[in-house]
Design a protein around this motif. Structure first.
Motif, PDB file in Angstrom:
ATOM      1  N   ILE A  22      28.960   9.746  18.011  1.00 52.60           N
ATOM      2  CA  ILE A  22      28.789  10.606  19.010  1.00 52.60           C
ATOM      3  C   ILE A  22      29.732  11.770  19.211  1.00 52.60           C
ATOM      4  O   ILE A  22      29.680  13.136  19.547  1.00 52.60           O
ATOM      5  N   LEU A  23      31.236  11.296  18.520  1.00 47.62           N
ATOM      6  CA  LEU A  23      31.428  12.537  19.015  1.00 47.62           C
ATOM      7  C   LEU A  23      31.759  13.704  17.926  1.00 47.62           C
ATOM      8  O   LEU A  23      32.172  15.004  18.433  1.00 47.62           O
ATOM      9  N   GLU A  24      30.847  13.289  16.785  1.00 47.92           N
ATOM     10  CA  GLU A  24      30.704  14.283  15.892  1.00 47.92           C
ATOM     11  C   GLU A  24      29.952  15.345  16.153  1.00 47.92           C
ATOM     12  O   GLU A  24      30.279  17.253  16.514  1.00 47.92           O
ATOM     13  N   HIS A  25      28.844  14.732  17.260  1.00 48.00           N
ATOM     14  CA  HIS A  25      27.302  15.427  17.499  1.00 48.00           C
ATOM     15  C   HIS A  25      28.221  16.027  19.087  1.00 48.00           C
ATOM     16  O   HIS A  25      27.647  17.824  18.969  1.00 48.00           O
ATOM     17  N   ILE A  26      29.688  15.994  19.474  1.00 47.76           N
ATOM     18  CA  ILE A  26      30.276  17.050  20.590  1.00 47.76           C
ATOM     19  C   ILE A  26      30.912  17.594  20.030  1.00 47.76           C
ATOM     20  O   ILE A  26      30.816  19.482  20.263  1.00 47.76           O
ATOM     21  N   SER A  27      31.445  17.792  18.733  1.00 44.04           N
ATOM     22  CA  SER A  27      31.892  18.746  18.090  1.00 44.04           C
ATOM     23  C   SER A  27      31.704  19.864  17.936  1.00 44.04           C
ATOM     24  O   SER A  27      31.471  20.830  17.715  1.00 44.04           O
ATOM     25  N   LEU A  28      30.078  19.469  17.085  1.00 38.42           N
ATOM     26  CA  LEU A  28      29.583  20.457  16.909  1.00 38.42           C
ATOM     27  C   LEU A  28      28.715  21.301  17.633  1.00 38.42           C
ATOM     28  O   LEU A  28      28.318  22.305  18.072  1.00 38.42           O
ATOM     29  N   MET A  29      28.449  20.893  18.735  1.00 40.28           N
ATOM     30  CA  MET A  29      27.636  21.607  19.984  1.00 40.28           C
ATOM     31  C   MET A  29      28.525  22.291  20.174  1.00 40.28           C
ATOM     32  O   MET A  29      28.216  23.331  20.775  1.00 40.28           O
ATOM     33  N   GLY A  30      30.267  21.998  20.772  1.00 36.64           N
ATOM     34  CA  GLY A  30      30.803  22.803  20.446  1.00 36.64           C
ATOM     35  C   GLY A  30      31.581  23.529  20.195  1.00 36.64           C
ATOM     36  O   GLY A  30      30.962  24.998  20.420  1.00 36.64           O
ATOM     37  N   GLN A  31      30.902  23.427  18.409  1.00 38.78           N
ATOM     38  CA  GLN A  31      31.546  24.771  17.701  1.00 38.78           C
ATOM     39  C   GLN A  31      29.921  25.626  17.772  1.00 38.78           C
ATOM     40  O   GLN A  31      30.592  27.043  17.710  1.00 38.78           O
ATOM     41  N   GLU A  32      28.393  25.344  17.808  1.00 45.75           N
ATOM     42  CA  GLU A  32      27.728  26.340  18.338  1.00 45.75           C
ATOM     43  C   GLU A  32      27.765  27.078  19.300  1.00 45.75           C
ATOM     44  O   GLU A  32      28.016  28.276  19.110  1.00 45.75           O
ATOM     45  N   GLN A  33      27.901  26.695  20.465  1.00 50.48           N
ATOM     46  CA  GLN A  33      28.580  26.679  21.422  1.00 50.48           C
ATOM     47  C   GLN A  33      28.777  27.882  21.069  1.00 50.48           C
ATOM     48  O   GLN A  33      29.001  29.304  21.954  1.00 50.48           O
TER      49      GLN A  33
END
Length: 823
Positions: free
Chosen positions: A662-673
């Motif tokens: 879940i934390l990996e998904h949060i990091s990728l969401m922030g990077q893409e945003q």
């Protein structure tokens, strides 16, 4: 000899004269002295010949044309005589080196000598310590430097990208295809070179483009066929390099008709042969007969010359007097100059000579030539041979004795000496025949001499037979540092020799790549087994480095296995910190196992998965990760709902794995945003960086702005991740609130957590134990194999010793029986 039509540029013009009344004028002009000669022809025209010295000779059609076709004979004859004289002087300066090499060839023992001193039939055996060392080195180096898959590999210079990777692969495939498939002479000549190298200490390879074959070649040149001045210390600083070429009459004629050599009459070659070639033919057991094809000796001289008409010109247009590099080929017998060709690139302002030769050294010598085993252990080999012959002769004389006879005893053919084991007829007047003869007191072979010979042989083997190291004879349970230290100490000499060969081989491949770059078409297609490939001329540029496939630090299979085994021992002590798949694969590669993928399947490549498959991996304790482009919100919702199930609540490792994802998904969401919000600024920075490459003054400004933008992006990303994490914590708390409110459930959960942690610890211990047992089994198997081999060798040694003791005892009994007086 056939005539070859070689027209000279701007040297001949035909002039048609309309009337016969001009014949008298033409005849008068024909007698004129000067740079122009006019000769009338039968058709009423005239041929105007310019004086060769007045021609602008430097304007040849091709930069590498044969200048000997242009220069007059009065310039060629003195040049040929001078170069042949230089060759004889250079050859005389290394006379002692040649004699030492010739004497050393006798130590190989390839030819048995029938000796008549100190008696007829004396032993002519040669101890094989030198021949053994040479063949061991040749076999080891041949296997390591020329593997079956090809000797060439490539590496990329600078930043790697897919285009460079494809280019490097094309260069590697093409060079291995040329060396192993097209260059038929490469493999046998490389094998022959590795046999000559440890003997002479120096060998050479000549890399060039062969016009007759239409491809690049790499020829082996023995040290005795390459002559340099006495003052030379390397190929780079040698003022002259003379390559002695043996060529048949037919091949020489081909080169003349092809235009490579000047088409002139050459006298028949002499029957004399130099001492080195004569000795090599003697060891081969061959000799020249009357029907053998005549071989011409050509001297290819790589020298610096200042040729009139082709001088080096300065900025002011005047000759500078600087000598330029040329390749002059002459016939040794007739001293006839066959070719003169420029040995520098046409567009090279420095006019540096083109290097064709590569020097391979066994050990660095004190001068130009290297030291070989003949120089280093030749004395030990002679001593071992002398001791061996003395032992054999002593055994012969003791088993077949001779001696003195009484003067009154008449023996048939008294003038002939008695040979070992020979008995002659005796006319005894009377008395005891035994009293009339006195055998010479020959002794048995000396044990001391045998021991001394063993010491001498071991000294030679310690120096030369480094390839025969028993790297596995040490303690298998020794520390890793101890094993590596012992390996390094035992391989120091051979490792240095291997690195010298690696460096020379790398230079040879680079020279061969230059040949391909010069003569290949823009694109060259070729076929291999099961595929069609191509290489481009532009592939041979400075972005790709061509190197040998061999490792300069590893020179034998035993050394490679020992290093791989040491790596496996280290990795199994802590498998969590190591890539065990790579460790085991390197071990299999060191053992030479084929089809490793069938024995050790490679790990599956990581790819995006749906949430259900990720849950399965979590329950199976398999790794999984988030990827860019996934629906991160949907994955997080699915994981949070899965965390509410009883099976996940009671399994903390599964809970941890899901929260990590879940934390990996949060990091990728922030990077893409962030990438979406700063897309325009990033594009502007890319344009500025491109401009900075053109204008260095903008470089500092671009770096400062890029640093500021990176800080803004990281700050914005941190804010987004904090917000997303807060939302995740709220959602997780909502889901687990019911679970947290019941104290009995908390106590039960704590108990389940402790039990799960204990089970996880036991499983990890079991995994480590299995890995250690597997590594131990592999090490024990290698140790058992070596121990069995040692036991077999010891058993054979005991059996040989027992047989020798029995033979000695039988001989002693026989001698004692013969010495007892007969009654």
């Amino acid at each position: 000899m056939a005539d070859i039509d070689k027209a000279l540029p701007n040297t001949r013009t035909e002039l048609k004269v309309p009337g016969p009344e001009q014949e008298v004028d033409i005849q008068e002009q024909e007698q004129q002295k000067g740079p122009v000669e006019i000769t009338p022809d039968e058709e009423g025209g005239a041929t105007i010949d310019f004086e060769p010295s007045s021609i602008n000779q430097a304007s040849t059609e091709n930069h590498f044309d044969n200048l000997a076709d242009i220069l007059p004979e009065e310039n060629l004859d003195p040049l040929g005589s001078r170069l042949r004289g230089d060759y004889q002087d250079y050859k005389a300066s290394r006379k002692d080196w040649e004699q030492a090499y010739i004497n050393g060839l006798d130590l190989l023992g390839f030819k048995y000598n029938n000796r008549n001193e100190p008696f007829q039939g004396a032993s002519g055996a040669t101890h094989p310590v030198l021949a053994e060392a040479v063949t061991q080195f040749q076999a080891l180096a041949y296997k390591e430097l020329l593997p079956s898959d090809g000797p060439v590999r490539t590496q990329m210079l600078g930043v790697s990208n897919p285009q460079k990777e494809q280019q490097a692969q094309r260069v590697k495939d093409f060079m291995n295809y040329q060396i192993l498939d097209q260059m038929k002479e490469y493999e046998p000549e490389f094998d022959q070179m590795l046999f000559h190298l440890p003997l002479a200490g120096s060998t050479f390879k000549k890399v060039y483009y062969d016009d007759l074959l239409g491809r690049g070649v790499s020829k082996f040149v023995p040290a005795d066929d390459l002559v340099v001045p006495y003052s030379a210390t390397s190929l780079e600083d040698a003022e002259a390099i003379i390559h002695v070429i043996k060529i048949s009459e037919n091949d020489l004629r081909k080169q003349q008709v092809n235009g490579f050599y000047r088409d002139v009459e050459i006298t028949k070659p002499s029957e004399t042969e130099d001492k080195v070639s004569k000795k090599e033919r003697e060891l081969d057991g061959t000799k020249k007969t009357g029907k053998a094809e005549e071989m011409y000796t050509l001297l290819e001289c790589h020298v610096n010359l200042d040729i009139e008409g082709f001088e080096d010109v300065g900025i002011d247009g005047q000759p500078t007097g600087i000598k330029l590099p040329y390749i002059v080929t002459i016939d040794e017998g007739s001293r006839e100059v066959l070719s003169i060709k420029r040995n520098f690139e046409q567009n090279d302002p420095k006019k540096q000579k083109i290097e064709y030769f590569v020097h391979f050294k066994f050990l660095p010598g004190l001068g130009f030539y290297g030291f070989g085993l003949i120089h280093m252990i030749g004395g030990l080999s002679r001593t071992a041979t002398s001791a061996l012959r003395q032992l054999l002769d002593a055994g012969t004389l003791s088993n077949l004795p001779a001696g003195f006879k009484q003067r009154g005893i008449r023996i048939k053919d008294e003038a002939q000496p008695i040979q070992p084991g020979e008995f002659k007829d005796v006319d005894a007047p009377g008395g005891n025949l035994r009293d009339a003869f006195f055998p010479l007191p020959y002794k048995e072979p000396s044990p001391t001499l045998l021991q001394l010979m063993g010491i001498v042989v071991q000294a030679g083997q310690r120096f030369a037979a480094i390839a025969d190291m028993q790297v596995g004879d040490g303690n298998q349970g020794a520390a890793v540092g101890t094993t590596v230290a012992l390996l390094e100490r035992g391989s120091r000499v051979m490792s240095a020799i291997h690195k010298r060969l690696y460096s020379s081989l790398r230079q040879e491949f680079k020279t061969l790549a230059k040949v391909f770059k010069t003569y290949l078409p823009p694109e060259y297609p070729y076929d291999v087994v099961g595929a069609a490939r191509n290489v481009k001329l532009t592939d041979f540029d400075d972005r790709i480095d061509i190197i040998p496939v061999a490792d300069p630090n590893i020179f034998s299979m035993s050394q490679r296995i020992t290093i791989a085994q040491t790596e496996l021992q280290l990795a199994t002590s802590n498998p969590q910190l190591h890539d065990m798949y790579t460790i085991y694969r390197k071990m299999y590669e060191a053992l030479g196992v084929k089809d490793i993928d069938k024995i050790l399947p490679p790990p599956a490549p990581k790819e995006p998965k749906d949430p259900a498959l990720e849950h399965i991996d979590a329950l199976s304790q398999k790794p999984f990760q988030a990827f860019r482009g996934q629906d991160h919100q949907a994955h997080m919702t699915a994981h949070l709902n899965f965390m509410e199930t009883n099976i996940v609540r009671n399994n903390p490792p599964v809970m941890v794995a899901i929260q990590k994802n879940i934390l990996e998904h949060i990091s990728l969401m922030g990077q893409e945003q962030v990438e979406m919000e700063f897309a325009e600024q990033v594009q502007q920075m890319q344009v500025m960086q491109q401009q900075a490459q053109i204008n260095p003054q903008l470089q500092q400004q671009a770096e400062a702005e890029m640093q500021q933008l990176s800080m803004k992006i990281e700050a914005r990303k941190a804010v987004l991740i904090a917000e997303m994490t807060e939302e995740f914590m709220k959602e997780e708390k909502r889901i687990t609130s019911q679970f947290d409110s019941d104290p009995l459930l908390k106590l039960k959960s704590r108990e389940v957590d402790l039990r799960a942690m204990e089970n996880d610890r036991k499983q990890q211990e079991m995994t480590m134990k299995n890995e250690l047992e597997r590594a131990k089994l592999m090490q024990d198997q290698v140790s058992d194999d070596k121990r069995m081999q040692q036991n077999e060798e010891l058993a054979e040694l005991r059996a040989d010793t027992s047989l020798e003791k029995q033979e000695i005892a039988n001989e002693n009994r026989l001698i004692l029986a013969n010495m007892k007086p007969k009654r």
